[in-house]
Design a protein around this motif. Sequence first.
Motif, PDB file in Angstrom:
ATOM      1  N   ALA A  88       0.735  -1.240   0.007  1.00  0.00           N
ATOM      2  CA  ALA A  88       0.051  -0.076  -0.180  1.00  0.00           C
ATOM      3  C   ALA A  88       0.825   1.164   0.065  1.00  0.00           C
ATOM      4  CB  ALA A  88      -1.027  -0.190   1.087  1.00  0.00           C
ATOM      5  N   ILE A  89       1.941   1.252   0.976  1.00  0.00           N
ATOM      6  CA  ILE A  89       2.910   2.337   1.076  1.00  0.00           C
ATOM      7  C   ILE A  89       3.636   2.689  -0.323  1.00  0.00           C
ATOM      8  CG2 ILE A  89       5.173   3.484   1.678  1.00  0.00           C
ATOM      9  CD1 ILE A  89       4.126   1.740   4.436  1.00  0.00           C
ATOM     10  N   GLY A  90       3.988   1.401  -1.106  1.00  0.00           N
ATOM     11  CA  GLY A  90       4.511   1.521  -2.466  1.00  0.00           C
ATOM     12  C   GLY A  90       3.878   2.267  -3.471  1.00  0.00           C
ATOM     13  N   LEU A  91       2.570   1.649  -3.555  1.00  0.00           N
ATOM     14  CA  LEU A  91       1.629   2.297  -4.514  1.00  0.00           C
ATOM     15  C   LEU A  91       1.208   3.592  -4.217  1.00  0.00           C
ATOM     16  CD1 LEU A  91      -0.644  -0.858  -5.007  1.00  0.00           C
ATOM     17  CD2 LEU A  91       1.271  -0.212  -6.684  1.00  0.00           C
ATOM     18  N   LEU A  92       1.023   4.048  -3.117  1.00  0.00           N
ATOM     19  CA  LEU A  92       0.728   5.354  -2.919  1.00  0.00           C
ATOM     20  C   LEU A  92       1.609   6.291  -2.906  1.00  0.00           C
ATOM     21  CD1 LEU A  92      -1.285   4.768   0.622  1.00  0.00           C
ATOM     22  CD2 LEU A  92      -2.333   5.694  -1.563  1.00  0.00           C
ATOM     23  N   VAL A  93       3.060   5.923  -2.630  1.00  0.00           N
ATOM     24  CA  VAL A  93       4.174   6.820  -3.158  1.00  0.00           C
ATOM     25  C   VAL A  93       4.139   6.848  -4.518  1.00  0.00           C
ATOM     26  CG1 VAL A  93       6.593   6.809  -2.787  1.00  0.00           C
ATOM     27  CG2 VAL A  93       5.224   6.302  -0.839  1.00  0.00           C
ATOM     28  N   SER A  94       4.081   5.961  -5.262  1.00  0.00           N
ATOM     29  CA  SER A  94       3.949   5.737  -6.677  1.00  0.00           C
ATOM     30  C   SER A  94       3.227   6.828  -7.318  1.00  0.00           C
ATOM     31  CB  SER A  94       3.772   4.325  -7.299  1.00  0.00           C
ATOM     32  OG  SER A  94       3.789   4.367  -8.574  1.00  0.00           O
ATOM     33  N   THR A  95       1.846   6.603  -6.774  1.00  0.00           N
ATOM     34  CA  THR A  95       0.659   7.806  -7.263  1.00  0.00           C
ATOM     35  C   THR A  95       1.326   9.255  -6.903  1.00  0.00           C
ATOM     36  OG1 THR A  95      -0.962   5.958  -6.949  1.00  0.00           O
ATOM     37  CG2 THR A  95      -1.684   8.263  -7.101  1.00  0.00           C
ATOM     38  N   PHE A  96       1.875   9.471  -5.944  1.00  0.00           N
ATOM     39  CA  PHE A  96       2.127  10.766  -5.520  1.00  0.00           C
ATOM     40  C   PHE A  96       3.135  11.271  -6.396  1.00  0.00           C
ATOM     41  CE2 PHE A  96       5.215  13.336  -3.369  1.00  0.00           C
ATOM     42  CZ  PHE A  96       4.573  14.491  -2.875  1.00  0.00           C
ATOM     43  N   PHE A  97       4.118  10.475  -6.620  1.00  0.00           N
ATOM     44  CA  PHE A  97       5.507  10.980  -7.477  1.00  0.00           C
ATOM     45  C   PHE A  97       4.800  11.083  -9.108  1.00  0.00           C
ATOM     46  CE2 PHE A  97       8.322   9.505  -4.280  1.00  0.00           C
ATOM     47  CZ  PHE A  97       8.939  10.687  -4.154  1.00  0.00           C
ATOM     48  N   THR A  98       3.831  10.011  -9.488  1.00  0.00           N
ATOM     49  CA  THR A  98       3.387  10.098 -10.657  1.00  0.00           C
ATOM     50  C   THR A  98       2.755  11.416 -11.139  1.00  0.00           C
ATOM     51  OG1 THR A  98       3.289   7.667 -10.830  1.00  0.00           O
ATOM     52  CG2 THR A  98       1.930   9.017 -12.428  1.00  0.00           C
ATOM     53  N   LEU A  99       1.647  11.784  -9.839  1.00  0.00           N
ATOM     54  CA  LEU A  99       0.927  12.905 -10.112  1.00  0.00           C
ATOM     55  C   LEU A  99       1.787  14.470 -10.003  1.00  0.00           C
ATOM     56  CD1 LEU A  99      -1.968  11.891  -7.876  1.00  0.00           C
ATOM     57  CD2 LEU A  99      -1.916  12.270 -10.213  1.00  0.00           C
ATOM     58  N   LYS A 100       3.090  14.162  -9.454  1.00  0.00           N
ATOM     59  CA  LYS A 100       4.083  15.106  -9.555  1.00  0.00           C
ATOM     60  C   LYS A 100       4.773  15.252 -10.748  1.00  0.00           C
ATOM     61  CE  LYS A 100       3.284  16.953  -5.189  1.00  0.00           C
ATOM     62  NZ  LYS A 100       3.017  18.289  -4.934  1.00  0.00           N
ATOM     63  N   GLY A 101       4.623  14.034 -11.737  1.00  0.00           N
ATOM     64  CA  GLY A 101       5.511  14.281 -12.922  1.00  0.00           C
ATOM     65  C   GLY A 101       6.932  13.589 -12.634  1.00  0.00           C
ATOM     66  N   ALA A 102       7.036  12.814 -11.531  1.00  0.00           N
ATOM     67  CA  ALA A 102       8.358  12.198 -11.446  1.00  0.00           C
ATOM     68  C   ALA A 102       8.398  10.903 -11.864  1.00  0.00           C
ATOM     69  CB  ALA A 102       8.838  12.458  -9.877  1.00  0.00           C
ATOM     70  N   GLU A 103       8.340  10.779 -13.055  1.00  0.00           N
ATOM     71  CA  GLU A 103       8.047   9.183 -13.791  1.00  0.00           C
ATOM     72  C   GLU A 103       9.041   8.198 -13.129  1.00  0.00           C
ATOM     73  OE1 GLU A 103      10.557  11.332 -16.764  1.00  0.00           O
ATOM     74  OE2 GLU A 103       8.891  11.955 -15.557  1.00  0.00           O
ATOM     75  N   LYS A 104      10.371   8.971 -12.804  1.00  0.00           N
ATOM     76  CA  LYS A 104      11.493   7.806 -12.323  1.00  0.00           C
ATOM     77  C   LYS A 104      11.112   7.221 -11.008  1.00  0.00           C
ATOM     78  CE  LYS A 104      16.352   6.746 -11.974  1.00  0.00           C
ATOM     79  NZ  LYS A 104      18.022   7.505 -12.437  1.00  0.00           N
ATOM     80  N   ALA A 105      10.633   8.277 -10.161  1.00  0.00           N
ATOM     81  CA  ALA A 105      10.540   7.668  -8.708  1.00  0.00           C
ATOM     82  C   ALA A 105       9.002   6.970  -8.868  1.00  0.00           C
ATOM     83  CB  ALA A 105      10.335   8.921  -7.736  1.00  0.00           C
ATOM     84  N   GLY A 106       8.160   7.258  -9.624  1.00  0.00           N
ATOM     85  CA  GLY A 106       6.828   6.676  -9.502  1.00  0.00           C
ATOM     86  C   GLY A 106       6.962   5.256 -10.048  1.00  0.00           C
ATOM     87  N   PHE A 107       7.901   5.118 -11.207  1.00  0.00           N
ATOM     88  CA  PHE A 107       8.020   3.847 -11.623  1.00  0.00           C
ATOM     89  C   PHE A 107       8.511   2.724 -10.599  1.00  0.00           C
ATOM     90  CE2 PHE A 107      10.945   0.650 -13.700  1.00  0.00           C
ATOM     91  CZ  PHE A 107       9.987  -0.053 -14.542  1.00  0.00           C
ATOM     92  N   PHE A 108       9.818   3.233  -9.884  1.00  0.00           N
ATOM     93  CA  PHE A 108      10.287   2.256  -9.049  1.00  0.00           C
ATOM     94  C   PHE A 108       9.430   2.212  -7.804  1.00  0.00           C
ATOM     95  CE2 PHE A 108      14.208   3.356 -11.625  1.00  0.00           C
ATOM     96  CZ  PHE A 108      14.359   2.049 -11.772  1.00  0.00           C
ATOM     97  N   ALA A 109       8.703   3.091  -7.481  1.00  0.00           N
ATOM     98  CA  ALA A 109       7.683   3.004  -6.195  1.00  0.00           C
ATOM     99  C   ALA A 109       6.788   1.857  -6.493  1.00  0.00           C
ATOM    100  CB  ALA A 109       7.340   4.227  -5.749  1.00  0.00           C
TER     101      ALA A 109
END
Length: 379
Positions: free
Chosen positions: A263-284
């Motif tokens: 849950a933490i990984g997917l929520l962090v991924s969504t946060f970074f993805t919405l911020k436009g940080a695709e690299k952090a979003g991908f690995f999260a």
Amino acid sequence: MELSFLQILWFILIIVLWIGYVTLEGFGFGTGMLLRILPRNEKERRLQLNTIGPHWDGNEVFLLTAGGATFAAFPEWYATMFSGMYLALVLILVLLILRISAIEWRGKINSDKWRSAWDNIHTGSAWLAALVWGVAFGNLVQGMGIQVGKYEVAGDPSTFIPADPAQVDVALQDGAQHFLTGGFFSLFTPFTIVAGLVVVSLFLTHGALWLALKTSGDFSERAKALAKKTSLVSTGLTAVWALWAFFAYSTTWFALIPLALAAIGLLVSTFFTLKGAEKAGFFANMGGVAFAVIFIFMTTVPYALKSSIDENYSLTLVQASATSATQTVMTIAAIIFVPIVAIYTIWSYLSFSRRLSVDSLSEEPAGLHPTEVRAFERA
């Protein structure tokens, strides 16, 4: 009986292999699923396929090794699952073959119709394979129509004689075996279908983030925009299904740990993805998917396969296990070869880590001209 060290070790190694397959091939399936959605022309479709070109076949090694490790370390698990889920596994095999053929053959002939046909096959097989994998994982969590007993006539379901659930150990000593008696359509329930939709949505997000990370320019921006939409859907749908799985079907409380980490990984991924940080979003997102795989297997412990008919019919890891001598030899081989595979996988991704651009592609697609396909017959 309690699990031995080697049995625990090989259960963990099988989980690791599945993590490797799902997290790495997940974006490969997602890329195929988006082949008819994201690109606007032939060059962009070629660009999209080039992002997985160096990796997809290597990722399949994790699936083959997971199956082989299950066969050798837990033969009863392999036999019960592969015989009972025969039609489902044949369907998966056909879909994987179609996907591989589409990737390998689309560029062999320089024809729009030829490429379009294979792109349709690639896209359809990727969507359906993701759904079927999800249904399969859902069945591991939910349990299947497994019984212990014997067939009076081999292959005739009407002659199956189930053992008394209270006397399973005695029946197994007398030659009875675990059988999945529910049939193909018993694998599809509301819970497992939702599991299929979860995997579809996760792979779709994983693929969109991969394309945003691996490409540049307008194409990358469009992939990033799509990932923002799919990430919200996949995270929300996974949360609903995972909570359903834990409270309705988990056999252990400690499955809550990987559930929380997923849950933490997917929520962090969504946060970074919405911020436009695709690299952090991908690995999260990759981390969230990895912990989701751990959660799926942790919900089954101490069983390899759970029975939805009666818990006493469930196949335990101890019952499914190979001999200690077999697992010892396998461990020696794993110590030698697993690091080699891991090092090679890391090296291959680092070697092809640069972003790809539409501008780097030739204007004319490769492949034999259609009029030359049967030229050898006239020679």
